[in-house]
Design a protein around this motif. Structure first.
Motif, PDB file in Angstrom:
ATOM      1  N   MET A  64       0.834  -1.202   0.000  1.00  0.00           N
ATOM      2  CA  MET A  64       0.000   0.000   0.000  1.00  0.00           C
ATOM      3  C   MET A  64       0.872   1.256   0.000  1.00  0.00           C
ATOM      4  O   MET A  64       1.913   1.299   0.639  1.00  0.00           O
ATOM      5  N   SER A  65       0.410   2.276  -0.739  1.00  0.00           N
ATOM      6  CA  SER A  65       1.132   3.536  -0.791  1.00  0.00           C
ATOM      7  C   SER A  65       1.045   4.239   0.552  1.00  0.00           C
ATOM      8  O   SER A  65       0.077   4.117   1.290  1.00  0.00           O
ATOM      9  N   PRO A  78      -2.228   9.350   0.694  1.00  0.00           N
ATOM     10  CA  PRO A  78      -3.486   9.206  -0.023  1.00  0.00           C
ATOM     11  C   PRO A  78      -3.347   9.564  -1.499  1.00  0.00           C
ATOM     12  O   PRO A  78      -2.610  10.494  -1.849  1.00  0.00           O
ATOM     13  N   ALA A  79      -4.054   8.827  -2.330  1.00  0.00           N
ATOM     14  CA  ALA A  79      -4.140   9.195  -3.744  1.00  0.00           C
ATOM     15  C   ALA A  79      -5.003  10.440  -3.881  1.00  0.00           C
ATOM     16  O   ALA A  79      -5.920  10.667  -3.094  1.00  0.00           O
ATOM     17  N   ASP A  89       0.310  10.244  -6.356  1.00  0.00           N
ATOM     18  CA  ASP A  89      -0.532   9.460  -7.255  1.00  0.00           C
ATOM     19  C   ASP A  89      -1.789  10.266  -7.563  1.00  0.00           C
ATOM     20  O   ASP A  89      -2.652  10.455  -6.703  1.00  0.00           O
ATOM     21  N   THR A 144      -4.289  -0.311  -4.482  1.00  0.00           N
ATOM     22  CA  THR A 144      -2.916   0.109  -4.187  1.00  0.00           C
ATOM     23  C   THR A 144      -2.806   1.090  -3.020  1.00  0.00           C
ATOM     24  O   THR A 144      -1.699   1.424  -2.604  1.00  0.00           O
ATOM     25  N   HIS A 145      -3.922   1.580  -2.511  1.00  0.00           N
ATOM     26  CA  HIS A 145      -3.911   2.580  -1.442  1.00  0.00           C
ATOM     27  C   HIS A 145      -4.909   2.195  -0.363  1.00  0.00           C
ATOM     28  O   HIS A 145      -5.882   1.484  -0.623  1.00  0.00           O
TER      29      HIS A 145
END
Length: 259
Positions: free
Chosen positions: A1-2, A5-6, A38, A61-62
């Motif tokens: 996980m990134s 936050p996106a 992102d 991914t987040h």
């Protein structure tokens, strides 16, 4: 996980391909201003990808996302469509904490961008003979129209121009030709129209045609301007560092008034 936050920027969408292209160019500028962030583009309607699909992809991914509405006013889309879509996404993706930022309108960098667009077609703005029309799409939500009128009133008070007033393409008055006529009657020797609009489209084209038919010059929509990109990031930053897990995992995902 990134780790962060996106940023999911959501625009209304349009059948006119210039609109999506402008939004894409704006987000490319946001990416250049904030390398490593992102940044995703989404639309409410008429264009792809749609907001629910983008948030589903972000969930892979987040664990956090900030939705930034690419809207200039707090009208129906900001009050109903965006929060509703975010609530549904939060219910479908309980592992993704989502927060919605404030709309772009109301940030001073956005007005700076509009004035830059205006100066590009009207020349120096320190002209007491100049009249300026701030032209928006228009809304059935009166406070959204009043916000545009406040922008025009603020410009008129600070500028030393012959005057400035708001005009609307739909749902409210005056029209652009009516506003141009009012400014000329007030003593404006020349009139310029500043679209309070993010991207090209059918109604912005109507505003431009009406302005030229009335003998006024018309600026481009705000578009991929550095000030607009900075406003997007300011709205994102205002909520990106807050504790959003509890907010998104309940049904209580509201439009933030931060900023």
């Amino acid at each position: 996980m990134s780790a962060g936050p996106a940023l999911v920027a959501v625009a209304h969408g349009s059948r006119d391909p210039r609109s999506a292209a402008t939004v894409t160019a704006l987000m490319d500028l946001v990416r250049r201003l904030r390398p490593g962030l992102d940044v995703r583009v989404a639309f409410l309607d008429l264009s792809a990808p749609r907001l629910p699909d983008v948030l589903a992809a972000v969930d892979a991914t987040h664990d956090r996302a900030v939705v930034v509405p690419l809207l200039l006013g707090h009208a129906f889309h900001a009050r109903v469509d965006v929060p509703g879509a975010v609530v549904q996404a939060a219910q479908r993706h309980p592992g993704l904490a989502i927060r919605t930022a404030a709309v772009l309108g109301g940030h001073p960098r956005l007005e700076d961008a509009a004035l830059r667009r205006l100066a590009a077609v009207a020349g120096p703005l320190d002209d007491p003979g100049l009249g300026v029309v701030v032209a928006a799409i228009g809304s059935s939500h009166a406070p959204a129209n009043a916000a545009v009128q406040r922008i025009a009133a603020g410009w008129a008070a600070r500028s030393g121009w012959a005057g400035a007033c708001a005009a609307f393409a739909t749902a409210a008055g005056p029209t652009v030709p009516e506003a141009v006529a009012t400014l000329r009657a007030a003593g404006a020797r020349r009139v310029a129209v500043a679209p309070w609009i993010l991207a090209p489209g059918l109604l912005p084209d109507r505003i431009a045609r009406d302005a030229r038919a009335a003998g006024a010059v018309v600026a481009a929509p705000l578009g991929a301007d550095t000030g607009v990109a900075a406003t997007v990031l300011a709205r994102y930053d205002a909520v990106a560092g807050t504790d959003i897990c509890a907010v998104s995992r309940s049904a209580d995902v509201r439009l933030s008034s931060t900023g």
